[in-house]
Design a protein around this motif. Sequence first.
Motif, mmCIF file in Angstrom:
data_model
loop_
_atom_site.group_PDB
_atom_site.id
_atom_site.type_symbol
_atom_site.label_atom_id
_atom_site.label_comp_id
_atom_site.label_asym_id
_atom_site.label_seq_id
_atom_site.Cartn_x
_atom_site.Cartn_y
_atom_site.Cartn_z
ATOM 1 N N ALA A 53 18.631 -4.527 1.290
ATOM 2 C CA ALA A 53 17.473 -3.873 0.662
ATOM 3 C C ALA A 53 16.281 -4.828 0.600
ATOM 4 O O ALA A 53 15.145 -4.430 0.885
ATOM 5 C CB ALA A 53 17.844 -3.388 -0.743
ATOM 6 N N CYS A 54 16.539 -6.068 0.241
ATOM 7 C CA CYS A 54 15.450 -7.047 0.138
ATOM 8 C C CYS A 54 14.843 -7.361 1.502
ATOM 9 O O CYS A 54 13.620 -7.506 1.633
ATOM 10 C CB CYS A 54 15.939 -8.325 -0.527
ATOM 11 S SG CYS A 54 16.275 -8.142 -2.282
ATOM 12 N N THR A 55 15.687 -7.458 2.517
ATOM 13 C CA THR A 55 15.187 -7.704 3.872
ATOM 14 C C THR A 55 14.310 -6.546 4.329
ATOM 15 O O THR A 55 13.210 -6.743 4.865
ATOM 16 C CB THR A 55 16.362 -7.915 4.843
ATOM 17 O OG1 THR A 55 17.113 -9.049 4.409
ATOM 18 C CG2 THR A 55 15.884 -8.114 6.265
ATOM 19 N N ALA A 56 14.776 -5.322 4.102
ATOM 20 C CA ALA A 56 14.009 -4.141 4.497
ATOM 21 C C ALA A 56 12.728 -4.010 3.678
ATOM 22 O O ALA A 56 11.683 -3.619 4.207
ATOM 23 C CB ALA A 56 14.870 -2.886 4.344
ATOM 24 N N CYS A 57 12.790 -4.335 2.385
ATOM 25 C CA CYS A 57 11.604 -4.249 1.537
ATOM 26 C C CYS A 57 10.547 -5.256 1.981
ATOM 27 O O CYS A 57 9.363 -4.931 2.065
ATOM 28 C CB CYS A 57 11.983 -4.461 0.066
ATOM 29 S SG CYS A 57 10.611 -4.205 -1.088
ATOM 30 N N ALA A 58 10.969 -6.484 2.270
ATOM 31 C CA ALA A 58 10.024 -7.496 2.744
ATOM 32 C C ALA A 58 9.349 -7.032 4.027
ATOM 33 O O ALA A 58 8.126 -7.159 4.188
ATOM 34 C CB ALA A 58 10.725 -8.831 2.963
ATOM 35 N N ASP A 59 10.135 -6.462 4.924
ATOM 36 C CA ASP A 59 9.576 -5.968 6.180
ATOM 37 C C ASP A 59 8.608 -4.822 5.937
ATOM 38 O O ASP A 59 7.535 -4.761 6.539
ATOM 39 C CB ASP A 59 10.715 -5.532 7.110
ATOM 40 C CG ASP A 59 10.194 -5.096 8.457
ATOM 41 O OD1 ASP A 59 9.639 -5.939 9.184
ATOM 42 O OD2 ASP A 59 10.331 -3.887 8.773
ATOM 43 N N ALA A 60 8.973 -3.913 5.030
ATOM 44 C CA ALA A 60 8.081 -2.796 4.712
ATOM 45 C C ALA A 60 6.784 -3.304 4.075
ATOM 46 O O ALA A 60 5.693 -2.805 4.384
ATOM 47 C CB ALA A 60 8.781 -1.803 3.790
ATOM 48 N N CYS A 61 6.903 -4.295 3.201
ATOM 49 C CA CYS A 61 5.702 -4.880 2.590
ATOM 50 C C CYS A 61 4.758 -5.444 3.654
ATOM 51 O O CYS A 61 3.540 -5.329 3.538
ATOM 52 C CB CYS A 61 6.078 -5.993 1.606
ATOM 53 S SG CYS A 61 6.779 -5.440 0.044
ATOM 54 N N LEU A 62 5.340 -6.050 4.687
ATOM 55 C CA LEU A 62 4.527 -6.611 5.765
ATOM 56 C C LEU A 62 3.766 -5.539 6.531
ATOM 57 O O LEU A 62 2.754 -5.835 7.169
ATOM 58 C CB LEU A 62 5.402 -7.420 6.727
ATOM 59 C CG LEU A 62 5.910 -8.742 6.183
ATOM 60 C CD1 LEU A 62 6.988 -9.307 7.096
ATOM 61 C CD2 LEU A 62 4.764 -9.725 6.006
ATOM 62 N N SER A 63 4.232 -4.304 6.456
ATOM 63 C CA SER A 63 3.564 -3.196 7.146
ATOM 64 C C SER A 63 2.554 -2.470 6.271
ATOM 65 O O SER A 63 1.863 -1.567 6.746
ATOM 66 C CB SER A 63 4.606 -2.196 7.651
ATOM 67 O OG SER A 63 5.413 -2.788 8.640
ATOM 68 N N GLU A 64 2.483 -2.813 5.014
ATOM 69 C CA GLU A 64 1.542 -2.161 4.105
ATOM 70 C C GLU A 64 0.111 -2.653 4.360
ATOM 71 O O GLU A 64 -0.099 -3.825 4.667
ATOM 72 C CB GLU A 64 1.919 -2.452 2.640
ATOM 73 C CG GLU A 64 3.208 -1.824 2.183
ATOM 74 C CD GLU A 64 3.145 -0.317 2.034
ATOM 75 O OE1 GLU A 64 2.041 0.264 2.116
ATOM 76 O OE2 GLU A 64 4.216 0.288 1.830
ATOM 77 N N PRO A 65 -0.867 -1.752 4.212
ATOM 78 C CA PRO A 65 -2.265 -2.164 4.395
ATOM 79 C C PRO A 65 -2.707 -3.217 3.365
ATOM 80 O O PRO A 65 -3.625 -3.989 3.629
ATOM 81 C CB PRO A 65 -3.074 -0.875 4.234
ATOM 82 C CG PRO A 65 -2.115 0.215 3.954
ATOM 83 C CD PRO A 65 -0.730 -0.333 3.955
ATOM 84 N N THR A 66 -2.015 -3.261 2.234
ATOM 85 C CA THR A 66 -2.358 -4.216 1.173
ATOM 86 C C THR A 66 -1.421 -5.423 1.196
ATOM 87 O O THR A 66 -1.103 -5.986 0.145
ATOM 88 C CB THR A 66 -2.277 -3.529 -0.201
ATOM 89 O OG1 THR A 66 -0.941 -3.017 -0.370
ATOM 90 C CG2 THR A 66 -3.289 -2.414 -0.333
ATOM 91 N N VAL A 67 -0.996 -5.828 2.382
ATOM 92 C CA VAL A 67 -0.007 -6.891 2.522
ATOM 93 C C VAL A 67 -0.424 -8.165 1.783
ATOM 94 O O VAL A 67 0.427 -8.862 1.220
ATOM 95 C CB VAL A 67 0.317 -7.178 4.002
ATOM 96 C CG1 VAL A 67 -0.876 -7.756 4.730
ATOM 97 C CG2 VAL A 67 1.535 -8.069 4.123
ATOM 98 N N ALA A 68 -1.696 -8.455 1.735
ATOM 99 C CA ALA A 68 -2.161 -9.670 1.049
ATOM 100 C C ALA A 68 -1.826 -9.635 -0.439
ATOM 101 O O ALA A 68 -1.633 -10.689 -1.056
ATOM 102 C CB ALA A 68 -3.656 -9.859 1.251
ATOM 103 N N ASP A 69 -1.730 -8.445 -1.009
ATOM 104 C CA ASP A 69 -1.385 -8.308 -2.424
ATOM 105 C C ASP A 69 0.129 -8.369 -2.665
ATOM 106 O O ASP A 69 0.565 -8.353 -3.815
ATOM 107 C CB ASP A 69 -1.911 -6.978 -2.977
ATOM 108 C CG ASP A 69 -3.418 -6.872 -2.915
ATOM 109 O OD1 ASP A 69 -4.092 -7.932 -2.980
ATOM 110 O OD2 ASP A 69 -3.921 -5.738 -2.794
#
Length: 136
Positions: free
Chosen positions: A37-53
Amino acid sequence: MTTTVSDLLRTYPADLGGVDRDAMARCIEECLRCAQACTACADACLSEPTVADLTKCIRTDMDCADVCTATAAVLSRHTGYDANVTRAVLQACATVCAACGDECARHSDMHEHCRVCAEACRSCEQACGELLAGLG
């Protein structure tokens, strides 16, 4: 329901020294589930437009995934068992799961993947705590 983890614990040829096999199996499974779950969440976060946040969330996800994976590995080895090492690893895992669960929960209203990850972290934290309590 039996799982590969519980089947392997059941077939281990030596005594586990009174460790609750069901609690051990649950903890190993929760660690592996949380790591994924953490690996997938980190990857999903990297795809978010607000990745810097989301840099802290990504870092915490990655740390949690690594610690959970290591914990599952340590718990899967029983020969030459050292209770002090097991306790330290379980405590570290519970600590990082609490931190990651808190961080992901902060973003859960905006990002569903963070909500799912926070739940996995909480479940793993609980499983580590239960196994720790059973170790004495």
